[in-house]
Each structure stands twice: as structure tokens, then as C-alpha cells.
Design a protein around this motif. Structure first.
Motif, short mmCIF file in Angstrom:
data_model
loop_
_atom_site.label_atom_id
_atom_site.label_comp_id
_atom_site.label_asym_id
_atom_site.label_seq_id
_atom_site.Cartn_x
_atom_site.Cartn_y
_atom_site.Cartn_z
N LEU A 129 105.10 -22.78 39.93
CA LEU A 129 104.28 -21.71 39.35
C LEU A 129 105.19 -20.57 38.90
O LEU A 129 105.09 -20.07 37.78
N LEU A 130 106.08 -20.16 39.80
CA LEU A 130 106.94 -19.01 39.48
C LEU A 130 107.88 -19.33 38.32
O LEU A 130 108.12 -18.48 37.46
N ARG A 131 108.37 -20.54 38.28
CA ARG A 131 109.25 -20.95 37.17
C ARG A 131 108.50 -20.92 35.84
O ARG A 131 109.09 -20.83 34.77
N ASN A 132 107.17 -21.03 35.90
CA ASN A 132 106.34 -21.00 34.70
C ASN A 132 105.73 -19.62 34.43
O ASN A 132 104.88 -19.48 33.56
N GLY A 133 106.13 -18.64 35.22
CA GLY A 133 105.63 -17.28 34.99
C GLY A 133 104.26 -17.02 35.58
O GLY A 133 103.62 -16.00 35.28
N THR A 134 103.78 -17.93 36.42
CA THR A 134 102.46 -17.77 37.02
C THR A 134 102.61 -17.11 38.38
O THR A 134 103.32 -17.62 39.25
N THR A 135 101.95 -15.97 38.54
CA THR A 135 102.12 -15.21 39.79
C THR A 135 100.88 -15.25 40.68
O THR A 135 100.97 -14.90 41.85
N THR A 136 99.76 -15.65 40.10
CA THR A 136 98.53 -15.78 40.90
C THR A 136 97.83 -17.08 40.49
O THR A 136 97.82 -17.44 39.31
N ALA A 137 97.23 -17.74 41.49
CA ALA A 137 96.47 -18.95 41.16
C ALA A 137 95.29 -19.10 42.12
O ALA A 137 95.34 -18.63 43.26
N LEU A 138 94.26 -19.75 41.61
CA LEU A 138 93.10 -20.14 42.41
C LEU A 138 93.26 -21.65 42.63
O LEU A 138 93.18 -22.43 41.68
N VAL A 139 93.51 -22.03 43.88
CA VAL A 139 94.07 -23.36 44.15
C VAL A 139 93.15 -24.21 45.01
O VAL A 139 92.65 -23.75 46.05
N LEU A 140 92.98 -25.47 44.59
CA LEU A 140 92.32 -26.44 45.46
C LEU A 140 93.36 -27.15 46.32
O LEU A 140 94.47 -27.43 45.86
N THR A 141 92.96 -27.46 47.54
CA THR A 141 93.86 -28.11 48.49
C THR A 141 93.33 -29.53 48.72
O THR A 141 93.13 -30.27 47.77
N THR A 142 93.08 -29.87 50.00
CA THR A 142 92.45 -31.16 50.34
C THR A 142 91.48 -30.91 51.50
O THR A 142 91.29 -29.77 51.93
N ILE A 143 90.93 -32.01 52.03
CA ILE A 143 90.00 -31.86 53.16
C ILE A 143 90.73 -31.55 54.48
O ILE A 143 90.08 -31.27 55.48
N PHE A 144 92.07 -31.60 54.48
CA PHE A 144 92.81 -31.45 55.73
C PHE A 144 93.18 -29.98 55.96
O PHE A 144 93.90 -29.39 55.14
#
Ligand code: GUN
Ligand code: ZN
Length: 447
Positions: A131-146
Motif C-alpha cells: 500500500l505504502l509503495r503505491n502511495g496509499t495511506t488509508t484503506a478499508l480492508v477485509l480480512t478472513t473469518i479467523f
């Protein structure tokens, strides 16, 4: 000359060309909502913007500050990715299927691996660095059921001081046994995680039913209860991405008048709800999203890759029923973690509908527009004094072709700069990111 205010040694200044938004270019004239400062100064203190403006004007008050100068670059607020699956990073670019088959064939087996904490740690760390290498500093992220896959992502984001929103994926039916959780157990786990992570430093929590198909009524009901108990957490899910998905949802929820209504019935549609895709949505649903103050994550590279369809951005940004929209990569259905590449495909999706998406509007959707979609525009999205100093330094001549295309960098007018940014958004990717700053500190790239 005014005295320099006494600032702690953490204070520093960045000099360069800056561009940000103070309003929405979908509804306002460009000169009223765009700030382009060819020679600007950004003063950062304790991770926040202390002063911002034309170099000549701001510099006088900060003569002794350590200053980093970026010449021939353009500095934008950090990109915000409004919907992305960190657990799918390693299966990006999986061949040949549309949504439901793609989930079963590629996604579910990959997400199963996140039961293993070491795997989750490796991928979380890789993902956030990307993300940082792409200039993205904030994200709304899906994970998994664990649950560990959630804790580990938050820990890694905390280590990087990133503003990140995430939550445990809720799934209790219509997926392989190894990726199902009991609804009551998931409710308890989510509740504990909200208490552990929501509002801790820069981290925020999102209640995350995967989509209606993989949740029972009981699970959606419990998700609604959590939302009622913790009203300032987010709700994050998928909505109306693919025709088959919409048909299957209608079969599973015969008492709902449409797909959105499933979420409405369980109290999951409000001003902190973010719905990914919304490709197969009719006008009534757009209107209800607008009235609820809910947001849409527009995922162009994903919608093209899975053949899902063309998002009706103009309907979402209508005057009558405006819906908050931000851009999103949706990796692993999306084909890149770069918001520049995402803007490029957004442009093409609009072209296929006989419309064009200008460079400013596209940049808005990746910065202030996405911050508004997250109700975080009091903290993120532009260089207003007091906001968190997340920003990206872009090189408009990063590759030989971009250097040829953008050979003259001087931009005297908004039209000039729009033309150059457009060249970068069509040709650029991670190679165009010279540096990324998180809360005023260099997180990737060169000084
Ligand atoms: N709908 C439900 N799950 C997913 C997913 O993982 N990716 C996409 N693109 N759509 C989904
Ligand atoms: Zn998704």
C-alpha cells in the motif's frame, strides 16, 4: 518578519508543488474546489498539518525548520483505498471466472490459509508495505473469518502508524466448511475486537458480513445488534456486483424487496456503511443509499476483471440523490494495488458509458471523496491545517514514456495541470510514487 513560532524538533517542512481539494468537483466549478500551489510549503508537527500555503507566504513564519524539497514532483494527499482484501493479495490475477465461481475456485482456499498466524503476519506485512509503495495511506480492508488474521493486520498497521479500518469477515453459510464460523461465536469475536481496536491510535473497526449470500438471517441480525450497540463503527460489505449474485440473493431472502433491502432490514445501512461495487443497482437503491448517507466503493479494475459490469458513477453523483463514492482496488479481484491504475480503469468504464472522467474528479475520488465516504474528512483527504499529514509525492515523469508524454512540467493553469495528471493516471502506477508520508513521517521512498 514575524518570529518563528517555537516548534518541537519533530516539526518539519516539505516544499514542492501541491494539489488538493476543498470541495467536490462533481458539484462545484474547478477553481472553487481545487487548490494547486506550484511552489508550496507544508509544515508538519506531531503528525498533523501545522501550516500550508504558498512557499513565500508560509516560509516567513518557519525560517528555521528542516525542509525537504521535492522538485519536478506533485504532492497529493495520501490515497485512500475504500475496499480491498488483504487476504487475497497472493491470488491476484486468477484466470477465467466470474464472481461466484472465482470465489469458490480461488478465493476460499486462499483465505483458509489465514488460520495460520505466521502466514497472516507475512501477508499483512507485505500488503501494508505494498500500500505504502503505491502511495496509499488509508484503506478499508477485509480480512478472513479467523480472528488472528484481524489482530495481526491491526498490529502491523499500528506498527506503521497507518489509519486503517478493518474487521473480521462474517460467513456462516454457502461456503466450504473450513471457511464457516458459527454466527454467535463470530458475534462475540467481533464484539471483543471492536473493544480492542476501534479508536486505538489510528485504527477503526468495520463490522464486515462478506455479502448476503454467505450470512444467515441470524448472523445479519447479530451484525445489526452490534451496529446498534457501537453506532460509530463501520459496516462494510459487498452489494450488487454480479447478476448471478443478485439472483441468488433474491432466492435466499424472498422477503426482501431487493438486495439493498436485505441490509436495510437488519439495520446495516447508515452513514458509516460502505458498499463495494453496486454495479447492478437500480435507481431506487441509489436513492435509498443517498438518503441513508451510505457510501459506495467503486472498484473499476475488479469490475472489468470479473466482467461484472459498468458502475453508473453519474447516477451515484447525481444532483438529486448524491451518494458518497470513493475509489477502491478490490484486490484480489482488482488487478492492481495502485490507485493510479484504478483511476485509469475508472476512466475507461466511463468511456464505455459515453462519458469521461477528468483527472481532477478521479483524483478527488481517491482522496477527499474517499475520506468523505468514510466520514473521516475532518481528519484526512486534504492539506487543511489540523488534518493528519498523510501524503504522496508523485513523479509525473517516472518512466521514459511518461517523461515523453509530460515533457514540460510547468503548469500555469488548472487545465495544464489536469492534462499532466491525466497523463500520469493513464500511464502511471507504483513507479510514479517517489515517496509516501504517514503522519508526517517518511514511510516509503526518498527524501
Ligand atoms: N463478494 C463476496 N466476496 C467477494 C470477494 O471476495 N471479492 C469480490 N470482488 N466480491 C465478493
Ligand atoms: Zn471485495
Amino acid at each position: 518578519m514575524p518570529d518563528s513560532p517555537s516548534l518541537p524538533s519533530s516539526a518539519k517542512a516539505i516544499r514542492g508543488a501541491f494539489l488538493d481539494f476543498v470541495g467536490d468537483p462533481f458539484y462545484m466549478a474547478e477553481p472553487d474546489c481545487i487548490r494547486y500551489i506550484p511552489d508550496g510549503l507544508l509544515v508538519v508537527e506531531n503528525g498533523k498539518v501545522q501550516a500550508f500555503g504558498a512557499y513565500e507566504a508560509v516560509q516567513q513564519a518557519y525560517t528555521h525548520l528542516e525542509t525537504t524539497t521535492y522538485t519536478n514532483n506533485l504532492i497529493l494527499p495520501g490515497f485512500i483505498d475504500l475496499h480491498v482484501h488483504y487476504s487475497q493479495t497472493e491470488m491476484i490475477a486468477a484466470y477465467g471466472a466470474q464472481l461466484l465461481e472465482w470465489l469458490n475456485t480461488y478465493v476460499f482456499p486462499t483465505e483458509a490459509k489465514f488460520k495460520d498466524a505466521e502466514h497472516a503476519r507475512n501477508i499483512a506485512s507485505f500488503f501494508l508495505d505494498e500500500l505504502l509503495r503505491n502511495g496509499t495511506t488509508t484503506a478499508l480492508v477485509l480480512t478472513t473469518i479467523f480472528p488472528t488474521s484481524v489482530d495481526i493486520l491491526f498490529e502491523e498497521a499500528q506498527r506503521r502508524n497507518m489509519r486503517l479500518i478493518a474487521g473480521q469477515v462474517l460467513m456462516s453459510r454457502n461456503a466450504p466448511e473450513y471457511l464457516l464460523n458459527d454466527a454467535k461465536t463470530a458475534y462475540q469475536q467481533t464484539r471483543e475486537q471492536i473493544q480492542r481496536w476501534h479508536g486505538k491510535e489510528r485504527l477503526l473497526y468495520a463490522i464486515t458480513p462478506r455479502f448476503a449470500i454467505t450470512s444467515t438471517d441470524e448472523e445479519l441480525h447479530l451484525a445489526g445488534e452490534l451496529k446498534a450497540e457501537f453506532p460509530d463503527v463501520y459496516v462494510h460489505t459487498h452489494l450488487s456486483e454480479n447478476r448471478q449474485e443478485v439472483e441468488y440473493t433474491a432466492e435466499l431472502f424472498p422477503n426482501s424487496k431487493d438486495y439493498l433491502n436485505v441490509y436495510e432490514q437488519f439495520g446495516l445501512v447508515g452513514d458509516r456503511s460502505v458498499f463495494a461495487h453496486c454495479v447492478q443497482l437500480d435507481d431506487s437503491a441509489f436513492q435509498r443509499l443517498s438518503e441513508a448517507g451510505a457510501a459506495i466503493a467503486f472498484c473499476p479494475t475488479s469490475n472489468l476483471f470479473l466482467g461484472s459490469g459498468l458502475f453508473r458513477l453519474s447516477q451515484a453523483k447525481s444532483e438529486d440523490y448524491p451518494v458518497k463514492v470513493g475509489l477502491a482496488t478490490d484486490v484480489g479481484a482488482g488487478t492492481s494495488l495502485s490507485l493510479l491504475k484504478t483511476m485509469s480503469d475508472a476512466y475507461k468504464i466511463m468511456q464505455l458509458q459515453g462519458e469521461s472522467l477528468g483527472a481532477f474528479k478521479a483524483s478527488y475520488l481517491a482522496t477527499l471523496g474517499a475520506a468523505k465516504a468514510l466520514s473521516l474528512d475532518d481528519k484526512l483527504g486534504n492539506f487543511e491545517v489540523g488534518k493528519e499529514a498523510d501524503f504522496v509525492v508523485l513523479d509525473l515523469q517516472a518512466t521514459p514514456l511518461m517523461a515523453l508524454r509530460n515533457s514540460a512540467l510547468e503548469a500555469d493553469s488548472l487545465n495544464d495541470i489536469a492534462e499532466k495528471i491525466f497523463g500520469m493516471m493513464i500511464l502511471g502506477d507504483d513507479r510514479a510514487v517517489r515517496a509516501t508520508y504517514v503522519a508526517g513521517a517518511l514511510a516509503f521512498g526518498e527524501k
